[in-house]
Design an enzyme around this catalytic site. Structure first.
Site, short mmCIF file in Angstrom:
data_model
loop_
_atom_site.label_atom_id
_atom_site.label_comp_id
_atom_site.label_asym_id
_atom_site.label_seq_id
_atom_site.Cartn_x
_atom_site.Cartn_y
_atom_site.Cartn_z
N ASP A 1 -11.36 6.52 7.32
CA ASP A 1 -10.93 5.79 6.12
C ASP A 1 -11.51 4.39 6.12
O ASP A 1 -10.81 3.41 5.87
CB ASP A 1 -9.40 5.73 6.07
CG ASP A 1 -8.89 5.40 4.66
OD1 ASP A 1 -9.66 5.57 3.70
OD2 ASP A 1 -7.72 4.98 4.53
N GLY B 1 0.82 -1.20 0.00
CA GLY B 1 0.00 0.00 0.00
C GLY B 1 0.85 1.25 0.00
O GLY B 1 2.08 1.18 -0.14
N GLY B 2 0.20 2.41 0.18
CA GLY B 2 0.95 3.65 0.21
C GLY B 2 1.90 3.74 1.38
O GLY B 2 2.89 4.46 1.34
N GLY C 1 3.68 1.10 2.58
CA GLY C 1 4.78 0.17 2.43
C GLY C 1 4.26 -1.25 2.22
O GLY C 1 3.25 -1.45 1.56
#
Length: 576
Positions: free
Chosen positions: A482, A366-367, A369
Site C-alpha cells: 500500500d 482514515g479508514g 480511525g
C-alpha cells in the site's frame, strides 16, 4: 602500548546477544598516554585499498565537502550521506559531541578528521576516527543500514589506578554515574547526549565526571541497547581505573576524575555513599539449638511463601481476565512478545498526551480511525493512531503492523513508539512527523511550492532506500502492498519515512511472489497483476514506487482503476 586489535564479528541484534558480545567482542585499545586522534583502519576486512588520484579518491573528497557542510548546519551536529555510484560509492557519518562550542567548531573538527583519517589510514576504503570533540566514519559499504549497535569500537583505558582500599567503592560509583548519564542520553530525543557529575569521598579523586552519546537518528531503544552493551564492559575492562571510555559507531561513553567536557553537567548525582556489606548471622553453638532455630524459621517462612504464591496466582488470573483482547491480539512467539511488551503504554498517559483525544489535536482521519498529535511526559512529540469501532482495519491488519514495525529499524521507516490495548482501545503510537504526509504538501497548490527539486529528489531517494531495506536488507523480506503518497511521512528536514504496514506481507527466504483472493490497497497505485489477479511480489511495490515518482515529479495526483477504458489517469497521460 598495546596495538589495536580488529573486532571479531558484527553484532546481530537479538535476545541473548549480550552474552555473545561479552564472549566474542574484542575492542581496539588505547593507552593513557596516547592522545587523539584514535583511528581504526579497515574495521570490516577485507575493505580493500584504492589507488591515488582514482575515482575513489575523488569521491572521498566530495564526501568530505558535503558532510563537513551538512554537519555544521544540522541542529544535532550530525550528518550522514553518500557520494558516487557503485562500485565507487562512499557512505559517510559525522557526529560532533553534544558539548561542542558551536557549529563552526564542529565543522572544523570534521574537516580535520577527514584529513587525519587519510593520513592515519592511507588509501583505506573503510575508516573510523575519533577525536575529543567529534568522530567520523566513511566506507564503501553501506554501514548506515546497520542496526548492529556497536560492532567496531575504540577503548580508551586510563592506566592510573585508584588505591586498593577504595577500588570497589570507586567502581560502584562509576557504574552508578555512567548508567545514570546513559539514561539521560536515551531520554534526550533531539541529541541523545548526556553529561554527569558525582561526588566521591576520596582526597585524590573527590569527583567523577561522565559523558555518553548516541547517534541522534537512533531510537531510544537502540540507544539504550547500544549503551548498555558497551557500559557492560566496565567491570571487566575498567576495574579500579580512574578513567576510560568506549567509542563506537552508534554510541559512546567516557568517564574521568576531572571535568573533560564543557559547561555544567546536565545531571548531578549526590555524594556517593558506599553501602556496608551485609553482616553474617552469629554462629550458634550446639547442634540441638541450631536445629530448633532452623525449625522455627521454617515454620514462619514456609506459610508466608505459600501465601505469597497463592496471592500471585490469584492476581495473575485476574490480570488474564482483564486482558483477553490484548492476549488475543499479541503475538505468540517469545521474541515477538518481548518486542511488544517493551512498547506497551498506558491509556491514561495517552489521554493526557492528547488532551483526552481533543479534536483540536487531530492530525487526520482514515479508514482505520483518527490520528492525534500528543506530547509524552518526557516532552517527546508523538502521533497517536486510534483504531475506531467502525474501522475497516481489523485485528489482523493491526497485529501485522504492530509486529512488523516493532522489528524494523531504518531511518526511512516510521518508528513505532508504543501501543495501547486497554479498555477495548487499539492504539498505535508513532514518532511525530512535523511535515505530515507527502500528499498534504504535494497536492496542495500553495504548500507544494516548498518542494524544490532538491527536496523532491531527497524524498524519492529516501523512499527507495526504505523499500530496498524492506525487500533485501532487513531480517524479514516484506512487501508493503500500500505504498502511496499518504503513507509517506516527512520529518522536519523533509526526510521521508514509509508508514502504515497494516497490509504488509512477509515472504519466505526464497519466495518471490504470492497470490491472494482479497485485493487490498489503493487503486491507482496497484500493479495490474495484483489488481486483476491478486498476484503480488516486491515488483508490486516497485510499480507503486514508480507511480509515486511520477506524482512527485509532476505534482499531480494519479487516479483511476484498471477496469475501465475511459480513465484518464497520470499513467495514461505520461505514456501518450
Amino acid at each position: 602500548m598495546a596495538k589495536p586489535h580488529r573486532p571479531l564479528f558484527t553484532y546481530l541484534a537479538a535476545v541473548g546477544a549480550t552474552f555473545l558480545f561479552a564472549v566474542l567482542y574484542v575492542p581496539l585499545t588505547a593507552a593513557e598516554d596516547e592522545p587523539p586522534p584514535w583511528p581504526i583502519c579497515g574495521p570490516y576486512p577485507p575493505s580493500g585499498n584504492y589507488t591515488p588520484n582514482s575515482t575513489y579518491q575523488a569521491n572521498i573528497n566530495l564526501l568530505a565537502a558535503s558532510l563537513t557542510k551538512n554537519v555544521s548546519s544540522s541542529p544535532a551536529l550530525y550528518a550522514t550521506g553518500s557520494v558516487g555510484d557503485v562500485p565507487y560509492i562512499f557512505y559517510g557519518q559525522a557526529l560532533c559531541r553534544g558539548d561542542v562550542a558551536n557549529a563552526s567548531a564542529c565543522e572544523s573538527c570534521i574537516a580535520t578528521a577527514f584529513l587525519g583519517a587519510q593520513q592515519a589510514c592511507p588509501l583505506y576504503k573503510d575508516v573510523m576516527i575519533f577525536y575529543d570533540l567529534c568522530q567520523l566514519r566513511f566506507s564503501n559499504r553501506n554501514f548506515l543500514l546497520d542496526d548492529d549497535y556497536t560492532v567496531t569500537t575504540y577503548m580508551l583505558q586510563r592506566s592510573q589506578l585508584v588505591g586498593a582500599s577504595a577500588a570497589a567503592a570507586f567502581d560502584a560509583a562509576v557504574g552508578l554515574l555512567v548508567n545514570a548519564t546513559a539514561d539521560h542520553s536515551v531520554g534526550d530525543s533531539s541529541r541523545r547526549f548526556g553529561t554527569g557529575e558525582e561526588g566521591f569521598n576520596d582526597r585524590r579523586n573527590p569527583k567523577i565526571y561522565a559523558l555518553s552519546q548516541c547517534a541522534p537518528d537512533k531510537t531510544a531503544d537502540v540507544c539504550r541497547t547500544c549503551l548498555g552493551m558497551i557500559i557492560g564492559q566496565l567491570p571487566e575492562s575498567f576495574r579500579g581505573r580512574t578513567g576510560g571510555g568506549i567509542f563506537g559507531v552508534w554510541c559512546n561513553f567516557r568517564y574521568e576524575v576531572y571535568p573533560f567536557f564543557s559547561g555544567r553537567p546536565l545531571l548531578q548525582l549526590p555524594q556517593f555513599v558506599e553501602r556496608p556489606p551485609a553482616s553474617s548471622p552469629p554462629v550458634t553453638r550446639g547442634g540441638e539449638k541450631t536445629k530448633n532455630r532452623t525449625g522455627k524459621v521454617l515454620a514462619i517462612v514456609m506459610p508466608t511463601i505459600a501465601a505469597i504464591l497463592a496471592i500471585a496466582v490469584v492476581c495473575f488470573s485476574c490480570w488474564r481476565r482483564r486482558r483477553p483482547e490484548a492476549d488475543a491480539f499479541l503475538p505468540s512467539t517469545s521474541d515477538d512478545i518481548q518486542h511488544i511488551d517493551s512498547l506497551l503504554l498506558d491509556l491514561a498517559t495517552l489521554r493526557v498526551a492528547t488532551d483526552d483525544f481533543d479534536e483540536r489535536k487531530m492530525l487526520g482521519k482514515g479508514g482505520f480511525g483518527m490520528v492525534y498529535k500528543g506530547v509524552l511526559p518526557d516532552s517527546q512529540e508523538i502521533a497517536v493512531k486510534r483504531l475506531g469501532q467502525t474501522s475497516r482495519q481489523g485485528i489482523g491488519e493491526l497485529k501485522s503492523e504492530l509486529v512488523l514495525v516493532a522489528k524494523l529499524h531504518h531511518k526511512n521507516l516510521v518508528r513505532l513508539v508504543g501501543v495501547c490495548l486497554e479498555e477495548h482501545e487499539k492504539i498505535l503510537v508513532y514518532e511525530y512527523m512535523p511535515n505530515r504526509s507527502l500528499d498534504t504538501i504535494l497536492f496542495n497548490f500553495e504548500k507544494k511550492k516548498e518542494l524544490d527539486w532538491g527536496k523532491r529528489l531527497k524524498i524519492i531517494n529516501g523512499i527507495a532506500r526504505g523499500l530496498q531495506y524492506l525487500h533485501e536488507d532487513s531480517q524479514l523480506k516484506i512487501v508493503h502492498r500500500d505504498l502511496k503518497a499518504s503513507n509517506i511521512l516527512l520529518d522536519l528536514d523533509y526526510n521521508p519515512k514509509i508508514s502504515d504496514f497494516g497490509l504488509a506481507k512477509i515472504f519466505g527466504g526464497d519466495q518471490s511472489e504470492d497470490v491472494t483472493r482479497r485485493i487490498a490497497g489503493t487503486y491507482g497505485y496497484m500493479a495490474p497483476e495484483y489488481a486483476m489477479r491478486g498476484q503480488y511480489s516486491t515488483k508490486s511495490d516497485v510499480f507503486s514506487f514508480g507511480v509515486l515518482v511520477l506524482e512527485i515529479v509532476t505534482g499531480r495526483r494519479n487516479s483511476g482503476s484498471y477496469n475501465t477504458e475511459q480513465d484518464v489517469d497520470l499513467l495514461n497521460l505520461v505514456s501518450t
